[in-house]
Scaffold this motif. Structure first.
Motif, PDB file in Angstrom:
ATOM      1  N   GLY A   1      40.667 -39.792  15.384  1.00  0.00           N
ATOM      2  CA  GLY A   1      41.135 -38.615  14.700  1.00  0.00           C
ATOM      3  C   GLY A   1      41.529 -37.573  15.607  1.00  0.00           C
ATOM      4  N   PRO A   2      41.178 -36.174  15.151  1.00  0.00           N
ATOM      5  CA  PRO A   2      41.495 -35.091  16.008  1.00  0.00           C
ATOM      6  C   PRO A   2      40.637 -34.854  17.076  1.00  0.00           C
ATOM      7  N   ILE A   3      39.483 -35.684  17.384  1.00  0.00           N
ATOM      8  CA  ILE A   3      38.376 -35.492  18.426  1.00  0.00           C
ATOM      9  C   ILE A   3      38.725 -36.265  19.473  1.00  0.00           C
ATOM     10  N   ASP A   4      38.811 -35.580  20.512  1.00  0.00           N
ATOM     11  CA  ASP A   4      38.913 -36.080  21.965  1.00  0.00           C
ATOM     12  C   ASP A   4      37.304 -36.482  22.468  1.00  0.00           C
ATOM     13  N   LEU A   5      37.257 -37.441  23.419  1.00  0.00           N
ATOM     14  CA  LEU A   5      35.958 -37.676  24.107  1.00  0.00           C
ATOM     15  C   LEU A   5      36.128 -36.733  24.949  1.00  0.00           C
ATOM     16  N   PRO A   6      34.838 -35.592  25.143  1.00  0.00           N
ATOM     17  CA  PRO A   6      34.969 -34.491  26.046  1.00  0.00           C
ATOM     18  C   PRO A   6      35.063 -35.138  27.442  1.00  0.00           C
ATOM     19  N   PRO A   7      35.379 -34.596  28.323  1.00  0.00           N
ATOM     20  CA  PRO A   7      35.619 -35.190  29.916  1.00  0.00           C
ATOM     21  C   PRO A   7      34.445 -34.888  30.516  1.00  0.00           C
ATOM     22  N   ARG A   8      33.425 -33.961  30.146  1.00  0.00           N
ATOM     23  CA  ARG A   8      32.274 -33.656  30.729  1.00  0.00           C
ATOM     24  C   ARG A   8      31.103 -34.316  29.996  1.00  0.00           C
ATOM     25  N   LEU A   9      31.263 -35.018  28.914  1.00  0.00           N
ATOM     26  CA  LEU A   9      30.157 -35.622  28.167  1.00  0.00           C
ATOM     27  C   LEU A   9      29.938 -36.972  28.984  1.00  0.00           C
ATOM     28  N   ARG A  10      28.807 -37.226  29.558  1.00  0.00           N
ATOM     29  CA  ARG A  10      28.740 -38.559  30.340  1.00  0.00           C
ATOM     30  C   ARG A  10      28.137 -39.340  29.269  1.00  0.00           C
ATOM     31  N   ARG A  11      28.067 -40.890  29.897  1.00  0.00           N
ATOM     32  CA  ARG A  11      27.757 -42.003  29.137  1.00  0.00           C
ATOM     33  C   ARG A  11      26.138 -41.506  28.705  1.00  0.00           C
ATOM     34  N   GLY A  12      25.743 -41.861  27.561  1.00  0.00           N
ATOM     35  CA  GLY A  12      24.452 -41.713  27.071  1.00  0.00           C
ATOM     36  C   GLY A  12      23.894 -40.144  26.768  1.00  0.00           C
ATOM     37  N   GLN A  13      24.912 -39.283  26.688  1.00  0.00           N
ATOM     38  CA  GLN A  13      24.944 -37.859  26.207  1.00  0.00           C
ATOM     39  C   GLN A  13      25.479 -37.494  25.269  1.00  0.00           C
ATOM     40  N   TRP A  14      24.817 -36.358  24.552  1.00  0.00           N
ATOM     41  CA  TRP A  14      25.578 -36.162  23.246  1.00  0.00           C
ATOM     42  C   TRP A  14      25.548 -34.870  23.199  1.00  0.00           C
ATOM     43  N   MET A  15      26.480 -34.206  22.384  1.00  0.00           N
ATOM     44  CA  MET A  15      26.487 -32.836  22.259  1.00  0.00           C
ATOM     45  C   MET A  15      26.949 -32.358  20.687  1.00  0.00           C
ATOM     46  N   GLU A  16      26.304 -31.355  20.075  1.00  0.00           N
ATOM     47  CA  GLU A  16      26.531 -30.992  18.652  1.00  0.00           C
ATOM     48  C   GLU A  16      27.686 -29.840  18.534  1.00  0.00           C
ATOM     49  N   LEU A  17      28.468 -29.954  17.678  1.00  0.00           N
ATOM     50  CA  LEU A  17      29.714 -29.016  17.387  1.00  0.00           C
ATOM     51  C   LEU A  17      28.883 -27.918  16.888  1.00  0.00           C
ATOM     52  N   ASP A  18      29.413 -26.476  17.159  1.00  0.00           N
ATOM     53  CA  ASP A  18      28.764 -25.337  16.703  1.00  0.00           C
ATOM     54  C   ASP A  18      29.406 -25.211  15.315  1.00  0.00           C
ATOM     55  N   GLU A  19      29.075 -24.189  14.529  1.00  0.00           N
ATOM     56  CA  GLU A  19      29.444 -23.974  13.202  1.00  0.00           C
ATOM     57  C   GLU A  19      31.080 -23.514  13.448  1.00  0.00           C
ATOM     58  N   THR A  20      31.625 -22.824  14.244  1.00  0.00           N
ATOM     59  CA  THR A  20      33.084 -22.556  14.327  1.00  0.00           C
ATOM     60  C   THR A  20      33.738 -24.004  14.500  1.00  0.00           C
ATOM     61  N   GLN A  21      33.408 -24.731  15.549  1.00  0.00           N
ATOM     62  CA  GLN A  21      33.983 -25.982  15.426  1.00  0.00           C
ATOM     63  C   GLN A  21      33.927 -26.888  14.267  1.00  0.00           C
ATOM     64  N   THR A  22      32.914 -26.887  13.701  1.00  0.00           N
ATOM     65  CA  THR A  22      32.911 -27.931  12.597  1.00  0.00           C
ATOM     66  C   THR A  22      33.710 -27.253  11.647  1.00  0.00           C
ATOM     67  N   ARG A  23      33.735 -26.131  11.132  1.00  0.00           N
ATOM     68  CA  ARG A  23      34.915 -25.603  10.183  1.00  0.00           C
ATOM     69  C   ARG A  23      36.115 -25.961  10.639  1.00  0.00           C
ATOM     70  N   ARG A  24      36.505 -25.845  11.721  1.00  0.00           N
ATOM     71  CA  ARG A  24      37.826 -26.133  12.362  1.00  0.00           C
ATOM     72  C   ARG A  24      38.060 -27.739  12.006  1.00  0.00           C
ATOM     73  N   LEU A  25      37.114 -28.658  12.218  1.00  0.00           N
ATOM     74  CA  LEU A  25      37.404 -30.024  12.177  1.00  0.00           C
ATOM     75  C   LEU A  25      37.487 -30.201  10.611  1.00  0.00           C
ATOM     76  N   LEU A  26      36.656 -29.509   9.685  1.00  0.00           N
ATOM     77  CA  LEU A  26      36.769 -29.692   8.262  1.00  0.00           C
ATOM     78  C   LEU A  26      38.160 -29.370   7.835  1.00  0.00           C
ATOM     79  N   ASP A  27      38.753 -28.240   8.392  1.00  0.00           N
ATOM     80  CA  ASP A  27      40.145 -27.831   8.149  1.00  0.00           C
ATOM     81  C   ASP A  27      40.907 -28.796   8.547  1.00  0.00           C
ATOM     82  N   LEU A  28      40.853 -29.492   9.581  1.00  0.00           N
ATOM     83  CA  LEU A  28      41.918 -30.500   9.939  1.00  0.00           C
ATOM     84  C   LEU A  28      42.040 -31.596   9.114  1.00  0.00           C
ATOM     85  N   VAL A  29      40.726 -32.005   8.867  1.00  0.00           N
ATOM     86  CA  VAL A  29      40.773 -33.216   7.970  1.00  0.00           C
ATOM     87  C   VAL A  29      40.871 -33.041   6.447  1.00  0.00           C
ATOM     88  N   ALA A  30      40.947 -32.045   6.034  1.00  0.00           N
ATOM     89  CA  ALA A  30      41.149 -31.391   4.591  1.00  0.00           C
ATOM     90  C   ALA A  30      42.141 -32.143   3.798  1.00  0.00           C
TER      91      ALA A  30
END
Length: 287
Positions: free
Chosen positions: A258-287
């Motif tokens: 969807g609107p989310i790209d694989l972050p280039p610095r996110l290495r295999r086996g790593q995770w990262m959590e979106l902060d509140e601003t990023q999450t709200r932006r995602l919710l707006d994009l898929v609304a």
């Protein structure tokens, strides 16, 4: 992709590697802060329909949760719940063995990005005892991680997890036609007629399928890379499409959901959590 399309959402933060190969960035589970001592009485807590809260917790669709409530399978504060019941912060909901505590109003769901390596399954249990992506994610107290789509054992790349069943459904359900983009490595190059077949439609055992886009990305030696995009997520669909035209995929990686790209610095086996601003932006994009 066409230049007329909206620019994909790219989380700006880079992960930090923890001793166990996981991102060290975490979000506090505390649902709220203490009051500030204002003279005005606190506002009444916001409540929501019970079936909506259960769906948001990832237990199923709203319709399935309504059926569960109607069948007496849900309790609210120790009493059997009925259709139309509402709940809010402080209420205790039980559905089977699951306990759900509604979050305070305005709290956004959690969204996690994970770079899946090959050799992990997207399931919580496996008779063969193989490693699971859920073993890598931080543990939750009163909710669970929902995988938005799956990747097979030998496929790597972007996996998106959330605590919100409705967000997961919005991104996964076929009627929304959310784009999935993959990097595909094969031996040799595709003939023009093969490209035409893959982009106009081929017959699979579970129905016709086609790539919305198929772009040549070059390569070295006998290995050649392509970018493909499709708007559904059937089991092993990309691999089966190439197999249908006599081509074997030697490597497959999902690079966008969807609107989310694989972050280039996110290495295999790593995770990262979106902060509140990023999450709200995602919710707006898929609304």
């Amino acid at each position: 992709m066409s230049s007329a399309k909206a620019r994909p959402f790219r989380p700006p933060r880079s992960p930090r590697q923890s001793p166990r190969g996981r991102s060290a960035a975490k979000r506090d589970d505390d649902p709220g802060r203490k009051g500030t001592g204002a003279a005005f009485p606190p506002a009444a807590p916001v409540t929501h329909k019970l079936h909506k809260l259960l769906a948001q917790a990832g237990l199923g669709s709203r319709r399935e949760m309504e059926a569960l409530i109607a069948g007496g399978g849900v309790t609210l504060n120790g009493k059997v719940a009925t259709i139309g019941d509402r709940a809010g912060p402080g209420d205790l909901i039980r559905a089977g063995r699951r306990t759900v505590r509604p979050a305070h109003g305005g709290r956004v769901p959690r969204v996690m990005l994970y770079h899946k390596p090959e050799g992990e399954i997207v399931s919580r249990s496996d008779p063969e005892g193989r490693a699971s992506v859920f073993d890598r994610l931080p543990q939750l107290r009163s909710s669970r991680w929902i995988a938005i789509g799956r990747l097979d054992y030998n496929t790597s790349g972007l996996l998106v997890f959330t605590t919100d069943g409705e967000l997961a459904n919005r991104l996964m359900h076929p009627r929304f036609e959310v784009e999935r983009e993959y990097a595909v490595r094969i031996m040799g190059r595709l003939a023009p007629e093969t490209v035409s077949r893959l982009t106009t439609g081929i017959a699979l055992e579970d129905g016709p399928a086609r790539f919305e886009e198929l772009l040549d990305q070059g390569g070295e030696g006998s290995n050649h890379w392509y970018r493909v995009m499709l708007k559904e997520g059937r089991n092993r669909e990309v691999r089966r499409m190439f197999e249908a035209v006599g081509v074997t995929v030697s490597r497959l990686m999902r690079v966008r959901f969807g609107p989310i790209d694989l972050p280039p610095r996110l290495r295999r086996g790593q995770w990262m959590e979106l902060d509140e601003t990023q999450t709200r932006r995602l919710l707006d994009l898929v609304a």
